[in-house]
Write an enzyme that holds these catalytic residues in place. Structure first.
Site, PDB file in Angstrom:
ATOM      1  N   ASN A  17       0.822  -1.210   0.000  1.00 16.87           N
ATOM      2  CA  ASN A  17       0.000   0.000   0.000  1.00 16.87           C
ATOM      3  C   ASN A  17       0.861   1.268   0.000  1.00 16.87           C
ATOM      4  O   ASN A  17       2.062   1.212  -0.224  1.00 16.87           O
ATOM      5  CB  ASN A  17      -1.015   0.003   1.137  1.00 16.87           C
ATOM      6  CG  ASN A  17      -2.336   0.648   0.700  1.00 16.87           C
ATOM      7  OD1 ASN A  17      -2.350   1.805   0.307  1.00 16.87           O
ATOM      8  ND2 ASN A  17      -3.414  -0.105   0.735  1.00 16.87           N
ATOM      9  N   ARG A  18       0.241   2.414   0.277  1.00 15.34           N
ATOM     10  CA  ARG A  18       0.909   3.690   0.026  1.00 15.34           C
ATOM     11  C   ARG A  18       1.616   4.271   1.255  1.00 15.34           C
ATOM     12  O   ARG A  18       1.134   4.134   2.384  1.00 15.34           O
ATOM     13  CB  ARG A  18      -0.105   4.714  -0.487  1.00 15.34           C
ATOM     14  CG  ARG A  18      -0.582   4.405  -1.892  1.00 15.34           C
ATOM     15  CD  ARG A  18      -1.633   5.389  -2.376  1.00 15.34           C
ATOM     16  NE  ARG A  18      -1.993   5.114  -3.772  1.00 15.34           N
ATOM     17  CZ  ARG A  18      -2.842   4.167  -4.147  1.00 15.34           C
ATOM     18  NH1 ARG A  18      -3.450   3.414  -3.254  1.00 15.34           N
ATOM     19  NH2 ARG A  18      -3.089   3.968  -5.432  1.00 15.34           N
TER      20      ARG A  18
ATOM     21  N   HIS B  52       3.282  -0.050  -2.793  1.00 14.31           N
ATOM     22  CA  HIS B  52       3.612  -1.478  -2.881  1.00 14.31           C
ATOM     23  C   HIS B  52       5.111  -1.772  -2.983  1.00 14.31           C
ATOM     24  O   HIS B  52       5.545  -2.611  -3.782  1.00 14.31           O
ATOM     25  CB  HIS B  52       2.877  -2.118  -4.065  1.00 14.31           C
ATOM     26  CG  HIS B  52       1.380  -2.143  -3.921  1.00 14.31           C
ATOM     27  ND1 HIS B  52       0.740  -2.211  -2.702  1.00 14.31           N
ATOM     28  CD2 HIS B  52       0.379  -2.121  -4.864  1.00 14.31           C
ATOM     29  CE1 HIS B  52      -0.567  -2.235  -2.893  1.00 14.31           C
ATOM     30  NE2 HIS B  52      -0.810  -2.167  -4.182  1.00 14.31           N
TER      31      HIS B  52
ATOM     32  N   ASP C 249     -11.543   1.196  -2.887  1.00 15.80           N
ATOM     33  CA  ASP C 249     -10.086   1.023  -2.883  1.00 15.80           C
ATOM     34  C   ASP C 249      -9.616   1.574  -1.533  1.00 15.80           C
ATOM     35  O   ASP C 249      -8.897   2.558  -1.466  1.00 15.80           O
ATOM     36  CB  ASP C 249      -9.464   1.794  -4.060  1.00 15.80           C
ATOM     37  CG  ASP C 249      -7.980   1.510  -4.215  1.00 15.80           C
ATOM     38  OD1 ASP C 249      -7.445   0.713  -3.423  1.00 15.80           O
ATOM     39  OD2 ASP C 249      -7.350   2.094  -5.126  1.00 15.80           O
TER      40      ASP C 249
ATOM     41  N   GLU D 253      -6.655  -7.431   0.423  1.00 12.20           N
ATOM     42  CA  GLU D 253      -5.244  -7.421   0.819  1.00 12.20           C
ATOM     43  C   GLU D 253      -5.170  -7.168   2.321  1.00 12.20           C
ATOM     44  O   GLU D 253      -5.396  -6.054   2.779  1.00 12.20           O
ATOM     45  CB  GLU D 253      -4.505  -6.307   0.076  1.00 12.20           C
ATOM     46  CG  GLU D 253      -4.640  -6.352  -1.421  1.00 12.20           C
ATOM     47  CD  GLU D 253      -4.506  -4.967  -2.056  1.00 12.20           C
ATOM     48  OE1 GLU D 253      -3.482  -4.301  -1.835  1.00 12.20           O
ATOM     49  OE2 GLU D 253      -5.442  -4.542  -2.761  1.00 12.20           O
TER      50      GLU D 253
ATOM     51  N   HIS E   2      -1.524  -9.905  -3.245  1.00 17.78           N
ATOM     52  CA  HIS E   2      -2.362  -9.039  -4.081  1.00 17.78           C
ATOM     53  C   HIS E   2      -3.161  -9.824  -5.123  1.00 17.78           C
ATOM     54  O   HIS E   2      -3.306  -9.379  -6.267  1.00 17.78           O
ATOM     55  CB  HIS E   2      -1.464  -7.997  -4.754  1.00 17.78           C
ATOM     56  CG  HIS E   2      -2.134  -6.697  -5.054  1.00 17.78           C
ATOM     57  ND1 HIS E   2      -3.184  -6.589  -5.943  1.00 17.78           N
ATOM     58  CD2 HIS E   2      -1.919  -5.452  -4.579  1.00 17.78           C
ATOM     59  CE1 HIS E   2      -3.556  -5.317  -6.004  1.00 17.78           C
ATOM     60  NE2 HIS E   2      -2.809  -4.607  -5.192  1.00 17.78           N
ATOM     61  N   SER E   3      -3.697 -10.992  -4.739  1.00 13.53           N
ATOM     62  CA  SER E   3      -4.500 -11.766  -5.701  1.00 13.53           C
ATOM     63  C   SER E   3      -5.785 -11.031  -6.052  1.00 13.53           C
ATOM     64  O   SER E   3      -6.417 -10.412  -5.191  1.00 13.53           O
ATOM     65  CB  SER E   3      -4.832 -13.137  -5.108  1.00 13.53           C
ATOM     66  OG  SER E   3      -3.666 -13.937  -5.075  1.00 13.53           O
ATOM     67  N   TYR E   4      -6.169 -11.106  -7.334  1.00 17.88           N
ATOM     68  CA  TYR E   4      -7.438 -10.567  -7.816  1.00 17.88           C
ATOM     69  C   TYR E   4      -8.368 -11.765  -8.000  1.00 17.88           C
ATOM     70  O   TYR E   4      -8.095 -12.633  -8.831  1.00 17.88           O
ATOM     71  CB  TYR E   4      -7.284  -9.892  -9.178  1.00 17.88           C
ATOM     72  CG  TYR E   4      -6.569  -8.564  -9.191  1.00 17.88           C
ATOM     73  CD1 TYR E   4      -5.223  -8.452  -8.853  1.00 17.88           C
ATOM     74  CD2 TYR E   4      -7.241  -7.408  -9.593  1.00 17.88           C
ATOM     75  CE1 TYR E   4      -4.576  -7.230  -8.897  1.00 17.88           C
ATOM     76  CE2 TYR E   4      -6.594  -6.176  -9.650  1.00 17.88           C
ATOM     77  CZ  TYR E   4      -5.263  -6.100  -9.302  1.00 17.88           C
ATOM     78  OH  TYR E   4      -4.602  -4.889  -9.359  1.00 17.88           O
TER      79      TYR E   4
ATOM     80  N   GLN F 189      -7.377  -4.156   2.732  1.00 17.22           N
ATOM     81  CA  GLN F 189      -7.669  -3.258   1.615  1.00 17.22           C
ATOM     82  C   GLN F 189      -8.610  -3.993   0.681  1.00 17.22           C
ATOM     83  O   GLN F 189      -8.286  -5.064   0.170  1.00 17.22           O
ATOM     84  CB  GLN F 189      -6.369  -2.904   0.868  1.00 17.22           C
ATOM     85  CG  GLN F 189      -6.537  -1.901  -0.270  1.00 17.22           C
ATOM     86  CD  GLN F 189      -6.493  -0.447   0.191  1.00 17.22           C
ATOM     87  OE1 GLN F 189      -6.199  -0.175   1.374  1.00 17.22           O
ATOM     88  NE2 GLN F 189      -6.774   0.494  -0.687  1.00 17.22           N
TER      89      GLN F 189
HETATM   90  C1  BGC Z   1      -4.257  -0.203  -4.479  1.00 20.61           C
HETATM   91  C2  BGC Z   1      -4.802   0.441  -5.741  1.00 20.61           C
HETATM   92  C3  BGC Z   1      -3.895   0.120  -6.876  1.00 20.61           C
HETATM   93  C4  BGC Z   1      -3.802  -1.382  -7.000  1.00 20.61           C
HETATM   94  C5  BGC Z   1      -2.927  -1.863  -8.108  1.00 20.61           C
HETATM   95  C6  BGC Z   1      -4.203  -1.667  -4.704  1.00 20.61           C
HETATM   96  O1  BGC Z   1      -3.689  -2.295  -3.597  1.00 20.61           O
HETATM   97  O2  BGC Z   1      -5.019   0.108  -3.363  1.00 20.61           O
HETATM   98  O3  BGC Z   1      -4.935   1.820  -5.578  1.00 20.61           O
HETATM   99  O4  BGC Z   1      -4.348   0.678  -8.078  1.00 20.61           O
HETATM  100  O5  BGC Z   1      -3.350  -1.919  -5.799  1.00 20.61           O
HETATM  101  O6  BGC Z   1      -1.737  -1.216  -8.143  1.00 20.61           O
END
Ligand code: BGC
Length: 374
Positions: free
Chosen positions: A106-107, A132, A274, A339, A202-204, A311
């Site tokens: 994350n940020r 990330h 998000d 996440e 970070h699995s979708y 997240q």
């Molecule tokens: C973030 C998003 C980001 C994504 C892919 C997520 O964990 O919260 O803002 O776009 O990851 O990078």
């Protein structure tokens, strides 16, 4: 005459042999070459299977979960995560599909933080912010792999100064597929200098099957009475806000798409969901963070974690330009992420649970993705 001692001894040897053979079959993680990096380094892929026919494939590059195949209510197996059929797909660039994310998931606002009176400047890879783990985060390195029974153990040494972080961080992530259809992820780290750590996966997911459509009809429950609002740059404000009366209230199962277009400033900032939810219960103890089900397939997934937050991101930046597995185009909101993590920008938010890992201390968190049918 029968020699009973000999017969008993032979039986014991036979039974032990059978037992070991069963163990051998059960513990089988298959290793294959997945591809080669441009510099020639080999990337392996590991196939984990359990007695129910559930199959998870993970590669050494980024510790990426490449596929998760689980049955639907009719017993038909489908792949429920986004990704690519080959290494080249991943090397061309992608939004962290299936990857281990670190050193800080994350940020981190303005790509900097203070620790012990020293300011550390990180790689700014998301406007002026750090996202990330930076330009070459843990998602883009090759992890050393070891098979231990039904556990895949991945290790990586992140050097002092990598992406701007202090301390040599020794990281270990283990993936275990259980016969209860759980993918269990344990994260471990130690450092030789005080630093910050926040590891996640970070699995979708798309429980109807990867590439089959958007995820808005999935029903979601998040065990969180509050979330951490963000500013227009997606940096947490420091506030912890109650979800009651907002589109962020998922305390009861609710369709993801039900309120996603509501007139809400937080949703506008994120182009949809998000955000980080503050999971109820005591951080450090394994508890249910979220439950999702998809009505047409009947597939259900639970997320259990020791982390304080999660997240929830719904692929708001997917736009159909990436073509993934089986030639499927990944369009707007074709996958969602849960996440598990510490709160975004914690190194600059003294009121949030600390992400500092002291020299000599041990970092250990656990997250479980558990699959079933409803
Ligand atoms: C973030 C998003 C980001 C994504 C892919 C997520 O964990 O919260 O803002 O776009 O990851 O990078």
């Amino acid at each position: 005459m029968f020699n009973f001692k000999k017969i008993i001894a032979a039986s014991i040897i036979l039974l032990t042999g059978c037992f070991l053979m069963v163990l051998e079959v059960r513990a089988d993680i298959k290793k294959e070459l997945f591809g080669k990096m441009p510099d020639g380094r080999e990337v392996d892929i590991f196939t984990l299977t359990n007695k129910n026919g559930v199959e998870v494939r993970i590669m050494s590059y980024g510790g990426i979960v490449v596929s998760i195949k689980v049955p639907d209510k009719q017993g038909r197996t489908g792949d429920v995560v986004l990704g690519f059929d080959n290494l080249e797909g991943y090397l061309k660039g992608h939004p962290y599909f299936g990857a281990i994310v670190g050193r800080y998931g994350n940020r981190i606002g303005n790509a900097r933080f203070n620790l012990n009176g020293v300011e550390y400047k990180l790689a700014a890879n998301n406007d002026q912010n750090h996202l990330h783990g930076g330009l070459t985060g843990f998602d883009k390195v090759i992890w050393a792999a070891r098979i231990d029974g039904n556990t895949l153990e991945l290790s990586y040494l992140s050097r002092d100064g990598e992406e701007g972080y202090p301390g040599n961080l020794s990281v270990k992530v283990t993936y275990t597929l259980t016969d209860q259809n759980e993918l269990k992820i344990d994260y471990f780290a130690t450092t030789d200098k005080d630093t910050v750590v926040n590891l996640t996966n970070h699995s979708y997911f798309n429980l109807a099957g990867q590439g089959s459509g958007d995820i808005l009809k999935h029903r979601l429950e998040i065990g969180a009475s509050s979330f951490t609002p963000v500013d227009s740059g997606m940096i947490t404000t420091g506030e912890i806000k109650k979800v009651v009366g907002t589109p962020f209230d998922f305390l009861k199962p609710t369709e993801i798409g039900a309120r996603v277009d509501a007139d809400d400033q937080q949703l506008k900032f994120g182009r949809g969901y998000d955000h980080n939810w503050v999971i109820n219960g005591k951080p450090g103890t394994l508890r249910l963070a979220a439950r999702v089900d998809e009505p047409s397939s009947g597939r259900q997934m639970e997320v259990w974690t020791t982390e304080p937050g999660v997240q929830f991101y719904i692929g708001n930046f997917l736009d159909g330009t990436l073509t993934g597995k089986e030639n499927k185009a990944y369009k707007f909101r074709y996958g969602f992420c849960l996440e598990t993590q510490h709160f975004p920008d914690s190194p600059n938010k003294s009121s949030f649970p600390s992400t500092v890992l002291r020299k000599g201390a041990s970092y250990k968190t656990t997250t479980i993705y558990k699959f079933s049918v409803k």
